[in-house]
Design a protein around this motif. Structure first.
Motif, PDB file in Angstrom:
ATOM      1  N   LEU A  17      -7.509 -24.325 -14.928  1.00  0.00           N
ATOM      2  CA  LEU A  17      -7.397 -24.512 -13.485  1.00  0.00           C
ATOM      3  C   LEU A  17      -8.700 -24.090 -12.827  1.00  0.00           C
ATOM      4  N   ALA A  18      -9.085 -24.799 -11.790  1.00  0.00           N
ATOM      5  CA  ALA A  18     -10.241 -24.378 -10.991  1.00  0.00           C
ATOM      6  C   ALA A  18      -9.682 -23.726  -9.742  1.00  0.00           C
ATOM      7  N   LEU A  19      -9.649 -22.426  -9.709  1.00  0.00           N
ATOM      8  CA  LEU A  19      -8.987 -21.715  -8.618  1.00  0.00           C
ATOM      9  C   LEU A  19      -9.993 -21.306  -7.554  1.00  0.00           C
ATOM     10  N   PRO A  20      -9.641 -21.512  -6.253  1.00  0.00           N
ATOM     11  CA  PRO A  20     -10.517 -21.023  -5.184  1.00  0.00           C
ATOM     12  C   PRO A  20     -10.490 -19.514  -5.148  1.00  0.00           C
ATOM     13  N   ILE A  21     -11.658 -18.882  -5.026  1.00  0.00           N
ATOM     14  CA  ILE A  21     -11.692 -17.428  -4.990  1.00  0.00           C
ATOM     15  C   ILE A  21     -12.498 -16.922  -3.823  1.00  0.00           C
ATOM     16  N   SER A  22     -12.155 -15.739  -3.382  1.00  0.00           N
ATOM     17  CA  SER A  22     -12.875 -15.028  -2.351  1.00  0.00           C
ATOM     18  C   SER A  22     -12.851 -13.549  -2.747  1.00  0.00           C
ATOM     19  N   VAL A  23     -13.563 -12.492  -2.147  1.00  0.00           N
ATOM     20  CA  VAL A  23     -13.551 -11.096  -2.639  1.00  0.00           C
ATOM     21  C   VAL A  23     -13.415 -10.031  -1.546  1.00  0.00           C
ATOM     22  N   LEU A  24     -12.558  -8.933  -1.713  1.00  0.00           N
ATOM     23  CA  LEU A  24     -12.318  -7.884  -0.708  1.00  0.00           C
ATOM     24  C   LEU A  24     -12.681  -6.511  -1.276  1.00  0.00           C
ATOM     25  N   ARG A  25     -13.398  -5.705  -0.575  1.00  0.00           N
ATOM     26  CA  ARG A  25     -13.790  -4.397  -1.065  1.00  0.00           C
ATOM     27  C   ARG A  25     -13.431  -3.342  -0.038  1.00  0.00           C
ATOM     28  N   ARG A  26     -13.136  -2.122  -0.477  1.00  0.00           N
ATOM     29  CA  ARG A  26     -12.725  -1.044   0.410  1.00  0.00           C
ATOM     30  C   ARG A  26     -13.906  -0.390   1.117  1.00  0.00           C
ATOM     31  N   ASP A  27     -13.609   0.328   2.193  1.00  0.00           N
ATOM     32  CA  ASP A  27     -14.557   1.255   2.781  1.00  0.00           C
ATOM     33  C   ASP A  27     -14.466   2.552   1.995  1.00  0.00           C
ATOM     34  N   ASP A  28     -15.432   3.433   2.160  1.00  0.00           N
ATOM     35  CA  ASP A  28     -15.395   4.710   1.463  1.00  0.00           C
ATOM     36  C   ASP A  28     -14.556   5.711   2.243  1.00  0.00           C
ATOM     37  N   CYS A  29     -13.235   5.538   2.198  1.00  0.00           N
ATOM     38  CA  CYS A  29     -12.319   6.466   2.821  1.00  0.00           C
ATOM     39  C   CYS A  29     -11.055   6.512   1.981  1.00  0.00           C
ATOM     40  N   ASP A  30     -10.244   7.522   2.157  1.00  0.00           N
ATOM     41  CA  ASP A  30      -9.068   7.714   1.325  1.00  0.00           C
ATOM     42  C   ASP A  30      -7.943   6.787   1.751  1.00  0.00           C
ATOM     43  N   PRO A  31      -7.149   6.283   0.763  1.00  0.00           N
ATOM     44  CA  PRO A  31      -6.011   5.437   1.109  1.00  0.00           C
ATOM     45  C   PRO A  31      -4.990   6.185   1.953  1.00  0.00           C
ATOM     46  N   ILE A  32      -4.268   5.456   2.797  1.00  0.00           N
ATOM     47  CA  ILE A  32      -3.201   6.032   3.593  1.00  0.00           C
ATOM     48  C   ILE A  32      -2.019   6.311   2.674  1.00  0.00           C
ATOM     49  N   PRO A  33      -1.446   7.509   2.697  1.00  0.00           N
ATOM     50  CA  PRO A  33      -0.410   7.864   1.735  1.00  0.00           C
ATOM     51  C   PRO A  33       0.925   7.161   1.956  1.00  0.00           C
ATOM     52  N   SER A  34       1.296   6.831   3.206  1.00  0.00           N
ATOM     53  CA  SER A  34       2.596   6.225   3.440  1.00  0.00           C
ATOM     54  C   SER A  34       2.620   4.795   2.904  1.00  0.00           C
ATOM     55  N   PRO A  35       3.730   4.372   2.298  1.00  0.00           N
ATOM     56  CA  PRO A  35       3.785   3.051   1.669  1.00  0.00           C
ATOM     57  C   PRO A  35       4.341   1.964   2.581  1.00  0.00           C
ATOM     58  N   PRO A  36       3.509   1.168   3.247  1.00  0.00           N
ATOM     59  CA  PRO A  36       4.018   0.059   4.050  1.00  0.00           C
ATOM     60  C   PRO A  36       4.807  -0.916   3.168  1.00  0.00           C
ATOM     61  N   VAL A  37       5.823  -1.544   3.724  1.00  0.00           N
ATOM     62  CA  VAL A  37       6.660  -2.423   2.925  1.00  0.00           C
ATOM     63  C   VAL A  37       6.541  -3.880   3.347  1.00  0.00           C
ATOM     64  N   VAL A  38       5.747  -4.171   4.366  1.00  0.00           N
ATOM     65  CA  VAL A  38       5.534  -5.542   4.808  1.00  0.00           C
ATOM     66  C   VAL A  38       4.033  -5.774   4.945  1.00  0.00           C
ATOM     67  N   VAL A  39       3.572  -6.951   4.510  1.00  0.00           N
ATOM     68  CA  VAL A  39       2.164  -7.294   4.671  1.00  0.00           C
ATOM     69  C   VAL A  39       2.060  -8.663   5.317  1.00  0.00           C
ATOM     70  N   THR A  40       1.209  -8.775   6.335  1.00  0.00           N
ATOM     71  CA  THR A  40       0.909 -10.051   6.967  1.00  0.00           C
ATOM     72  C   THR A  40      -0.549 -10.388   6.685  1.00  0.00           C
ATOM     73  N   VAL A  41      -0.778 -11.591   6.172  1.00  0.00           N
ATOM     74  CA  VAL A  41      -2.129 -12.043   5.847  1.00  0.00           C
ATOM     75  C   VAL A  41      -2.458 -13.242   6.736  1.00  0.00           C
ATOM     76  N   ALA A  42      -3.476 -13.106   7.577  1.00  0.00           N
ATOM     77  CA  ALA A  42      -3.942 -14.208   8.417  1.00  0.00           C
ATOM     78  C   ALA A  42      -5.283 -14.703   7.878  1.00  0.00           C
ATOM     79  N   THR A  43      -5.415 -16.009   7.720  1.00  0.00           N
ATOM     80  CA  THR A  43      -6.669 -16.601   7.251  1.00  0.00           C
ATOM     81  C   THR A  43      -7.096 -17.705   8.201  1.00  0.00           C
ATOM     82  N   PHE A  44      -8.416 -17.904   8.300  1.00  0.00           N
ATOM     83  CA  PHE A  44      -8.952 -18.878   9.246  1.00  0.00           C
ATOM     84  C   PHE A  44     -10.415 -19.106   8.931  1.00  0.00           C
ATOM     85  N   THR A  45     -10.948 -20.225   9.418  1.00  0.00           N
ATOM     86  CA  THR A  45     -12.392 -20.431   9.355  1.00  0.00           C
ATOM     87  C   THR A  45     -13.020 -19.566  10.433  1.00  0.00           C
ATOM     88  N   ALA A  46     -13.868 -18.655  10.021  1.00  0.00           N
ATOM     89  CA  ALA A  46     -14.363 -17.627  10.932  1.00  0.00           C
ATOM     90  C   ALA A  46     -15.364 -18.188  11.943  1.00  0.00           C
TER      91      ALA A  46
END
Length: 227
Positions: A17-46
């Motif tokens: 398969l030729a899969l479209p890829i893109s890449v996400l990296r963190r900032d240098d800060c600690d993860p938030i300890p509470s566990p969110p249970v819903v995620v919303t992902v919005a994508t668009f041509t910037a």
């Protein structure tokens, strides 16, 4: 170099398969300890403004009771991402229509804004803070069911557990807006570790099962937390 990184499912499928890829990296800060249970992902041509200064275009985005992340796709430099984590979809601080309105200045004038919401089966906060975060979208093939796909994706999750480091393994959930679609989130410590692990025969066998049940696209994006 991130541009040369193949997605784990592309490798698992023996490059069929030729899969479209893109890449996400963190900032240098600690993860938030509470566990969110819903995620919303919005994508668009910037928009140009979002590419030049993403945070400035989403300053009106209220994150009370939620945590927001943003980024631009590395490979094309044009696809924008805004990801919001929160605890309860019935108490979402921002509705999908409001989110689209708030992101108008972030998107180019001709771009549609796609909003997808899922309930991952694990805490993806650590995944989003990983040095490399992979978001995979799976759409069931005709005649296939989640009852068939879920055990295979869970098998992949179990295989990843403990080998992707402190940023957690695979967490996935069905998409609310699109029937027959799920999103899977994986955090990786490094590109080299990612490629090494998914190149093994064990991962290849599971990936082969997945692509017999669903069409697959995968994305990796540089993430920054909105503060």
């Amino acid at each position: 170099m991130l541009y040369k990184v193949t997605t784990f499912l592309a490798v698992l499928a023996a490059a069929t398969l030729a899969l479209p890829i893109s890449v996400l990296r963190r900032d240098d800060c600690d993860p938030i300890p509470s566990p969110p249970v819903v995620v919303t992902v919005a994508t668009f041509t910037a928009s140009t403004a979002f590419i030049e200064d993403p945070a400035a275009t989403i300053t009106r985005l209220s994150t009370e009771g939620a945590t927001a992340y943003y980024g631009v796709q590395v490979e094309d430099g044009q696809t924008g991402y805004v990801v919001i984590l929160y605890d309860d979809v019935s108490q979402a601080p921002i509705t999908a229509s409001n989110l689209e309105s708030l992101l108008q200045s972030s998107a180019s004038p001709s771009s549609a804004i796609t909003v997808r919401t899922a309930h991952p089966n694990g805490n993806i906060t650590d995944v989003l803070f990983a040095p490399l975060t992979e978001i995979t979208t799976m759409d069931l093939l005709p005649g296939k069911t989640f009852e068939e796909l879920a055990p295979v994706v869970d098998e992949l999750r179990i295989m990843l557990d403990g080998v992707t480091g402190q940023f957690g393994a695979s967490h996935w959930g069905e998409v609310v807006e699109v029937e027959g679609q799920l999103k899977d989130f994986v955090g990786w410590e490094s590109v080299d570790e990612h490629v090494r692990l998914v190149s093994t025969p064990e991962f290849g066998a599971v990936g082969g099962q997945i692509v017999q049940l669903a069409s697959v696209s995968s994305a990796h994006v540089h993430f920054t937390q909105l503060v």
